[in-house]
Design a protein around this motif. Structure first.
Motif, PDB file in Angstrom:
ATOM      1  N   HIS A  39       0.855  -1.200   0.000  1.00  0.00           N
ATOM      2  CA  HIS A  39       0.000   0.000   0.000  1.00  0.00           C
ATOM      3  C   HIS A  39       0.885   1.241   0.000  1.00  0.00           C
ATOM      4  O   HIS A  39       2.016   1.209   0.490  1.00  0.00           O
ATOM      5  CB  HIS A  39      -0.930   0.010   1.221  1.00  0.00           C
ATOM      6  N   PRO A  40       0.414   2.341  -0.553  1.00  0.00           N
ATOM      7  CA  PRO A  40       1.194   3.580  -0.547  1.00  0.00           C
ATOM      8  C   PRO A  40       1.249   4.180   0.855  1.00  0.00           C
ATOM      9  O   PRO A  40       0.283   4.066   1.623  1.00  0.00           O
ATOM     10  CB  PRO A  40       0.436   4.494  -1.516  1.00  0.00           C
ATOM     11  N   SER A  41       2.358   4.787   1.169  1.00  0.00           N
ATOM     12  CA  SER A  41       2.519   5.434   2.467  1.00  0.00           C
ATOM     13  C   SER A  41       2.676   6.933   2.249  1.00  0.00           C
ATOM     14  O   SER A  41       2.616   7.429   1.123  1.00  0.00           O
ATOM     15  CB  SER A  41       3.746   4.876   3.191  1.00  0.00           C
ATOM     16  N   TYR A  42       2.912   7.654   3.335  1.00  0.00           N
ATOM     17  CA  TYR A  42       3.117   9.098   3.228  1.00  0.00           C
ATOM     18  C   TYR A  42       4.567   9.449   2.907  1.00  0.00           C
ATOM     19  O   TYR A  42       4.967  10.614   3.007  1.00  0.00           O
ATOM     20  CB  TYR A  42       2.651   9.796   4.504  1.00  0.00           C
ATOM     21  N   ILE A 119      12.751  -6.613   5.314  1.00  0.00           N
ATOM     22  CA  ILE A 119      13.874  -7.408   5.814  1.00  0.00           C
ATOM     23  C   ILE A 119      14.861  -7.704   4.694  1.00  0.00           C
ATOM     24  O   ILE A 119      16.088  -7.591   4.863  1.00  0.00           O
ATOM     25  CB  ILE A 119      13.364  -8.724   6.447  1.00  0.00           C
ATOM     26  N   THR A 120      14.332  -8.071   3.519  1.00  0.00           N
ATOM     27  CA  THR A 120      15.199  -8.343   2.381  1.00  0.00           C
ATOM     28  C   THR A 120      15.950  -7.096   1.957  1.00  0.00           C
ATOM     29  O   THR A 120      17.131  -7.149   1.599  1.00  0.00           O
ATOM     30  CB  THR A 120      14.382  -8.877   1.187  1.00  0.00           C
ATOM     31  N   MET A 121      15.272  -5.942   2.033  1.00  0.00           N
ATOM     32  CA  MET A 121      15.913  -4.692   1.646  1.00  0.00           C
ATOM     33  C   MET A 121      17.066  -4.339   2.573  1.00  0.00           C
ATOM     34  O   MET A 121      18.048  -3.719   2.135  1.00  0.00           O
ATOM     35  CB  MET A 121      14.874  -3.566   1.645  1.00  0.00           C
ATOM     36  N   GLY A 169      10.326   0.360   4.780  1.00  0.00           N
ATOM     37  CA  GLY A 169       9.979   0.462   6.188  1.00  0.00           C
ATOM     38  C   GLY A 169       8.624   1.100   6.407  1.00  0.00           C
ATOM     39  O   GLY A 169       7.818   0.629   7.216  1.00  0.00           O
ATOM     40  N   PHE A 170       8.332   2.160   5.656  1.00  0.00           N
ATOM     41  CA  PHE A 170       7.043   2.823   5.799  1.00  0.00           C
ATOM     42  C   PHE A 170       5.914   1.974   5.228  1.00  0.00           C
ATOM     43  O   PHE A 170       4.781   2.041   5.708  1.00  0.00           O
ATOM     44  CB  PHE A 170       7.070   4.202   5.127  1.00  0.00           C
ATOM     45  N   SER A 171       6.221   1.181   4.192  1.00  0.00           N
ATOM     46  CA  SER A 171       5.207   0.283   3.649  1.00  0.00           C
ATOM     47  C   SER A 171       4.843  -0.790   4.660  1.00  0.00           C
ATOM     48  O   SER A 171       3.682  -1.186   4.780  1.00  0.00           O
ATOM     49  CB  SER A 171       5.707  -0.362   2.357  1.00  0.00           C
ATOM     50  N   ALA A 172       5.842  -1.255   5.408  1.00  0.00           N
ATOM     51  CA  ALA A 172       5.601  -2.326   6.391  1.00  0.00           C
ATOM     52  C   ALA A 172       4.943  -1.799   7.660  1.00  0.00           C
ATOM     53  O   ALA A 172       4.031  -2.447   8.200  1.00  0.00           O
ATOM     54  CB  ALA A 172       6.918  -3.022   6.726  1.00  0.00           C
TER      55      ALA A 172
END
Length: 278
Positions: A39-42, A119-121, A169-172
């Motif tokens: 999902h998109p984040s800010y 985590i992969t990133m 991180g913001f997506s998660a």
């Protein structure tokens, strides 16, 4: 043409083809979720910033050809080693996880995909940082081809991985920007993320042995975030914070670029005058 270590060079090519598969270009497709995650984040930027992959891929094609030359054999085979194939595989895994999402409205499965992508990133960022540091310290550029096909792609990749790490991180852990308004905690975390991105870009640019390519990518990432996070969508605070941090980072990049040009001119002038003073 250098044909020794042929197996290693072939592995580099095969890994690169995996890296540039359909998942790697998923961010460029219309309506793609890659880069935004489930999902998109800010913190989600405009999609054009993912065109950075196209530049990186073009330079890596040059590297794969350059590795067969006498000049390119040592920095590619000895400098990158088997870390390059590993990085390619990790990035392909990240691309697949970042583009995965549930077909329905399962927030739990979306969170799992986003968490795995994050985590992969982390491993991707660590791997590309290791390669970047190794070639910068132990295989300094000795020619224009070294700069273009060995150092430049990993400088870009290194800077872009910083952006992707924050996006993942913001997506998660961030809220879904399509369904939730940005509250005070979200605004605070976005501001901190923007500040860290700006500080990283300035640090890359202004360091004694700076990385202008990586700094420029991060600076442009801030511009893309500013463009996507409009006042109507994200509010004035996030929108203008991104703008301010982009301007600050761009000033640092321009300042470092001017200093580098002046240093080269000074060095060239000194070399021209040296014989006359001898």
């Amino acid at each position: 043409m250098r044909t020794d270590a042929l197996g290693h060079k072939a592995l580099n090519i095969v890994s690169f083809l995996l890296f540039t598969g359909s998942n790697s270009y998923g961010s460029m497709a219309p309506g793609s979720r890659w880069g935004a995650g489930a999902h998109p984040s800010y913190l989600t930027p405009e999609p054009w910033i993912f065109g950075t992959w196209g530049v990186i891929h073009f330079l890596l094609v040059g590297m794969l050809i350059y590795q067969f030359t006498d000049a390119g054999h040592t920095p590619v085979i000895s400098g990158l080693g088997y870390r390059f194939p590993i990085l390619c595989v990790l990035n392909a895994v990240y691309a697949g996880l970042a583009s995965a999402h549930s077909n329905g409205h399962s927030s739990i499965s979306d969170f799992v995909w986003s968490l795995l992508a994050f985590i992969t990133m982390i491993f991707v960022a660590g791997s590309v940082s290791h390669i970047y540091r190794t070639i910068k310290v132990h295989h300094a550029s000795s020619s224009l081809l070294d700069t273009l096909f060995v150092h430049a792609p990993f400088s870009l990749w290194h800077g872009f991985s910083v952006i992707l790490l924050f996006l993942a991180g913001f997506s998660a852990f961030g809220v879904d920007a399509t369904h939730h308004k940005a509250g005070i905690p979200t605004k605070i975390f976005v501001f901190i993320a923007l500040l860290l991105l700006e500080a990283t870009a300035a640090g890359y640019a202004l360091h004694a042995n700076g990385d202008l390519a990586g700094a420029l990518v991060i600076s442009l990432g801030l511009l893309a975030i500013f463009q996507h996070q409009t006042v109507e969508h994200a509010g004035k605070f996030i929108h203008f914070s991104a703008l301010v941090f982009f301007i600050i980072s761009l000033v640092a990049v321009l300042r470092a670029s001017i200093a580098a040009i002046q240093a080269r001119r000074t060095g060239a002038t000194a070399e021209e005058r040296a014989p006359l003073n001898a």
